[in-house]
Scaffold this motif. Structure first.
Motif, mmCIF file in Angstrom:
data_model
loop_
_atom_site.group_PDB
_atom_site.id
_atom_site.type_symbol
_atom_site.label_atom_id
_atom_site.label_comp_id
_atom_site.label_asym_id
_atom_site.label_seq_id
_atom_site.Cartn_x
_atom_site.Cartn_y
_atom_site.Cartn_z
ATOM 1 N N LEU A 9 72.081 55.347 69.219
ATOM 2 C CA LEU A 9 71.146 55.082 68.115
ATOM 3 C C LEU A 9 69.892 55.954 68.245
ATOM 4 O O LEU A 9 68.763 55.507 68.073
ATOM 5 C CB LEU A 9 70.738 53.600 68.047
ATOM 6 N N GLY A 10 70.126 57.235 68.531
ATOM 7 C CA GLY A 10 69.005 58.157 68.679
ATOM 8 C C GLY A 10 68.197 58.313 67.408
ATOM 9 O O GLY A 10 67.028 58.688 67.453
ATOM 10 N N HIS A 11 68.811 58.043 66.283
ATOM 11 C CA HIS A 11 68.077 57.932 65.024
ATOM 12 C C HIS A 11 68.769 56.846 64.218
ATOM 13 O O HIS A 11 69.998 56.801 64.149
ATOM 14 C CB HIS A 11 68.087 59.254 64.251
ATOM 15 N N ILE A 12 67.985 55.974 63.617
ATOM 16 C CA ILE A 12 68.582 54.855 62.878
ATOM 17 C C ILE A 12 67.675 54.493 61.712
ATOM 18 O O ILE A 12 66.454 54.695 61.778
ATOM 19 C CB ILE A 12 68.831 53.632 63.803
ATOM 20 N N THR A 13 68.267 53.998 60.650
ATOM 21 C CA THR A 13 67.531 53.606 59.465
ATOM 22 C C THR A 13 68.235 52.422 58.821
ATOM 23 O O THR A 13 69.465 52.391 58.750
ATOM 24 C CB THR A 13 67.416 54.761 58.454
ATOM 25 N N LYS A 73 63.625 65.506 65.224
ATOM 26 C CA LYS A 73 64.206 64.785 66.361
ATOM 27 C C LYS A 73 65.537 65.402 66.773
ATOM 28 O O LYS A 73 65.828 65.561 67.968
ATOM 29 C CB LYS A 73 64.402 63.311 66.004
ATOM 30 N N LEU A 74 66.356 65.729 65.776
ATOM 31 C CA LEU A 74 67.667 66.307 66.068
ATOM 32 C C LEU A 74 67.526 67.625 66.821
ATOM 33 O O LEU A 74 68.242 67.868 67.806
ATOM 34 C CB LEU A 74 68.431 66.508 64.754
ATOM 35 N N ALA A 75 66.607 68.470 66.389
ATOM 36 C CA ALA A 75 66.429 69.764 67.053
ATOM 37 C C ALA A 75 65.966 69.589 68.493
ATOM 38 O O ALA A 75 66.447 70.277 69.405
ATOM 39 C CB ALA A 75 65.422 70.601 66.267
ATOM 40 N N LYS A 76 65.050 68.668 68.730
ATOM 41 C CA LYS A 76 64.576 68.431 70.091
ATOM 42 C C LYS A 76 65.686 67.842 70.959
ATOM 43 O O LYS A 76 65.852 68.225 72.124
ATOM 44 C CB LYS A 76 63.359 67.511 70.064
ATOM 45 N N ARG A 77 66.456 66.938 70.384
ATOM 46 C CA ARG A 77 67.553 66.312 71.136
ATOM 47 C C ARG A 77 68.617 67.336 71.488
ATOM 48 O O ARG A 77 69.111 67.374 72.634
ATOM 49 C CB ARG A 77 68.150 65.166 70.309
ATOM 50 N N PHE A 78 69.000 68.175 70.543
ATOM 51 C CA PHE A 78 70.097 69.120 70.784
ATOM 52 C C PHE A 78 69.697 70.219 71.757
ATOM 53 O O PHE A 78 70.481 70.602 72.627
ATOM 54 C CB PHE A 78 70.556 69.744 69.464
#
Length: 394
Positions: A275-279, A117-122
């Motif tokens: 909150l592009g990624h949350i846990t 997700k981080l790679a796609k977002r960045f």
């Protein structure tokens, strides 16, 4: 024993038709113990988890200390809690400056999910490049970038825009382009049977990612945390990833993983959307306390200094004409034979004699050895005697 087996077989969801079914009462150091006292020398570390042995005293002390303070108090990323803060700071001192920001999660698969997700977002791109025979986890995204089609076909459709290349084949790197968001590799392929790339190959991957703007994700969930003789395997190849994923041995026996990148890259998860990624449980304070103690044990007790020597001792002792090939880096082994049936017989014999070896998901011609890094020389000799007898009787 009968009650345990009945409950296990009827009330726990299965993963295969052939579970190992060792009844575990307790574990200590390199050993598991049945309720009746039979002990097993654990040559697989719970599949790469117990790198400093089972129930290391310093890890137990750190867990007890945190239990006296607090357990879960809030979802990840909101409160100031000492344990995750100390762990993040420690990691930043051990890793290159480009890997100074950690996101704590609950498992290796979740670490890889977050990294993708981080790679796609960045990058704003969607294409992902992975390798044939790779293994990155069993959740949908992680499975999408894993290279074992036998494990994937029943769960399609998976993530689109995933391209597979051959591991350690520089000719395939032309498939990494300006459309590629990331390349995800195991620094050393574990489940494929311990496939070790050349330094030149990994450096070529790093160069190609830099040229195209793709992020390089190195999955060290199995080969990290000292398993190969350095704290992180990538240190041996003269490269630095854009994103690193770790788990398994990271927690010292408790469930924790992390994806680690630069503050600049990681900050993109905090906006558009927020909150592009949350846990909920990522960064659990007890798990973080255990992970920090595990890192301190590895470094302060100089465990890494002896990994290669112990690996060579195994290799020196495990010589038999039926062994086709031994692939090893540090204390991570694949031992190859002529058939899966022979491997099964060897593993079963060793188990009956109190030594735990295990299979690879994607390479049935090998069994794995990945013992605690703290294993003693006399334990190595004992294990190798049993394994050689198992080979002879297979």
């Amino acid at each position: 024993m009968e009650l345990r087996s009945e409950v296990f077989l009827n009330h726990l969801a299965p993963t295969s038709r052939y579970p190992f079914l060792i009844p575990v009462d307790r574990a200590e150091g390199s050993y598991l113990y049945e309720p009746g006292g039979k002990r097993y020398l654990d040559l697989i570390s719970g599949i790469g988890v117990s790198n400093i042995g089972h129930r290391h005293p310093r890890v137990l002390a750190a867990i007890r200390d945190q239990l006296e303070k607090h357990l879960h108090v809030m979802v990840y990323g909101e409160y100031l809690q000492a344990a995750p803060l100390q762990l993040a700071k420690k990691l930043s001192t051990l890793l290159p400056s480009a890997l100074d920001c950690s996101y704590f999660v609950n498992s290796g698969a979740e670490a890889n999910e977050g990294a993708l997700k981080l790679a796609k977002r960045f990058t704003g791109r969607t294409e992902i490049v992975s390798c044939h025979k790779s293994y990155h986890g069993s959740t949908h995204g992680a499975l999408s970038v894993s290279g074992n089609e036998e494990k994937k076909f029943a769960f399609r459709p998976l993530l689109p825009d995933v391209r597979f290349i051959e591991f350690n084949n520089a000719d395939d790197l032309t498939q990494i382009t300006s459309q590629t968001a990331c390349v995800i590799l195991e620094t050393i392929q574990g489940d494929a049977g311990v496939r070790i790339p050349s330094t030149e190959y990994l450096q070529a991957v790093r160069k190609k990612c830099t040229e195209t703007g793709a992020l390089l994700i190195l999955d060290e969930i199995q080969c990290g945390m000292g398993r190969t003789g350095t704290l992180f395997a990538f240190e041996q190849f003269g490269i630095v990833p854009d994103i690193l994923t770790i788990a398994k041995a990271f927690g010292g026996g408790l469930p924790i993983g992390a994806f680690i990148s630069s503050r600049t890259i990681m900050s993109t998860l905090a906006h558009d959307p927020m909150l592009g990624h949350i846990t909920t449980f990522g960064g659990n304070p007890v798990c973080c306390a255990s992970a920090l103690a595990t890192l301190n044990v590895l470094l302060e007790e100089r465990i890494l200094d002896d990994v290669e020597r112990k690996g060579k001792l195994f290799e020196h002792l495990l010589v038999h004409p039926r062994i086709r090939e031994v692939r090893r880096r540090g204390l991570l082994f694949a031992i190859d034979f002529d058939s899966p049936e022979r491997v099964n017989r060897i593993v079963a014999y060793a188990k009956s004699e109190g030594v735990i070896c295990y299979w690879f998901l994607s390479h049935p011609y090998s069994f794995r050895i990945a013992p605690p890094l703290t294993i003693l020389d006399e334990e190595i000799r004992e294990a190798c005697t049993v394994i050689l007898n198992a080979i002879e009787n297979s």
